[in-house]
Scaffold this active site. Sequence first.
Site, PDB file in Angstrom:
ATOM      1  N   LYS A 158      26.178  17.167  49.816  1.00 61.18           N
ATOM      2  CA  LYS A 158      25.284  16.614  50.841  1.00 61.18           C
ATOM      3  C   LYS A 158      26.002  15.434  51.505  1.00 61.18           C
ATOM      4  O   LYS A 158      26.897  15.624  52.302  1.00 61.18           O
ATOM      5  CB  LYS A 158      23.939  16.262  50.224  1.00 61.18           C
ATOM      6  N   SER A 164      13.162  15.880  47.585  1.00 56.50           N
ATOM      7  CA  SER A 164      13.853  16.442  48.737  1.00 56.50           C
ATOM      8  C   SER A 164      12.933  17.010  49.802  1.00 56.50           C
ATOM      9  O   SER A 164      13.363  17.210  50.940  1.00 56.50           O
ATOM     10  CB  SER A 164      14.830  17.532  48.270  1.00 56.50           C
ATOM     11  N   HIS A 218      19.911  13.378  46.827  1.00 58.27           N
ATOM     12  CA  HIS A 218      19.538  12.969  48.174  1.00 58.27           C
ATOM     13  C   HIS A 218      19.583  11.448  48.342  1.00 58.27           C
ATOM     14  O   HIS A 218      18.821  10.886  49.128  1.00 58.27           O
ATOM     15  CB  HIS A 218      18.152  13.504  48.519  1.00 58.27           C
TER      16      HIS A 218
END
Length: 360
Positions: A241, A182, A210
């Site tokens: 996310k 990340s 991610h």
Amino acid sequence: MYASVRADLLTTLEEIRAAGLHKPERIITTPQSATVSVAAHDVLNFCANNYLGLADHPEVVSAAKEALDRWGYGMASVRFICGTQDVHKELEARLSAFLGQEDTILYSSCFDANGGVFETLLGPDDAVISDALNHASIIDGIRLCKARRHRYANRDLADLEQQLKEAQSARRRLIVTDGVFSMDGYLAPLAEICDLADRYDAMVMVDDSHAVGFVGPGGRGTPELAGVMDRVDIITGTLGKALGGASGGYVAARAEIVALLRQRSRPYLFSNSLAPVIAAASLTVLDLLESAGELRERLNENTALFRRRMTEAGFEILPGDHPIVPVMIGDAAEAGRMSELLLERGVYVIGFSYPVVPMG
């Protein structure tokens, strides 16, 4: 007693500020989006993990509103007591199908998901082999278990193989890696990791927070991109996310692993159930992902444009093609000052410093 503690805390806080490591919170007065309002000014948001722009998507917001009327605000209990609704089971089934795993278990966050895996699956006779730059939640989760701990240099396959050799006497071996790291946007070499796992009889776990939603042809993450969806044993991830930007996490894995987590995983057994409004809205997000090719294509184009223009402007950025694009300043205090100056010019960015990244 607290008087002396308070003095020590104030000293520590002043040292953090003096080192340029203080992390102020900026107050955003609008929904999360590409443009947000800070201190009554609209600014371009270059610092969210809202990869596909779904955090304020009208269909997601509408689904959340409808869910409040249908399922209520919260469960006020843990899952196995009275905290499970049909919407939770439906979301687990949809995530399993989307990620190509046999079963899925929901958590209040991916931090909790990673915190609940290792202690449940591994004991003192086992070994966990972890990438040196794995997320803090993985590191903390490993600390909770009694397995032997091996660490290999970031994405270093030779070092990984050496650690696997040293762990051969263990009853079970688990390799764990971020799918995308990340802080730098680098991808784990999952195909090669799975090859080593086969050679040394190890399981593979990937935190794909991610990546899920936008990496891979169908947005199914780094295992899909690497062609190893059927070779990864455990996938952890977040709903917070690309998948709508709210909260919540999950473990998608082999059926027996998930079954044991439901019986023994402490963050699952002792944390309040995921809010039904998030579960319901996440189902709409998964619907949108089925036809999100255009969103993923736009994200890739924007990423390539930003990388090219920043390089042309003379900034040092780490190589790659992931939308995490680190701009290397080299000094924490200078990065913080640059962040403030950019905000004055209508660009929202944050300087990253210790302990989010290594000191220096």
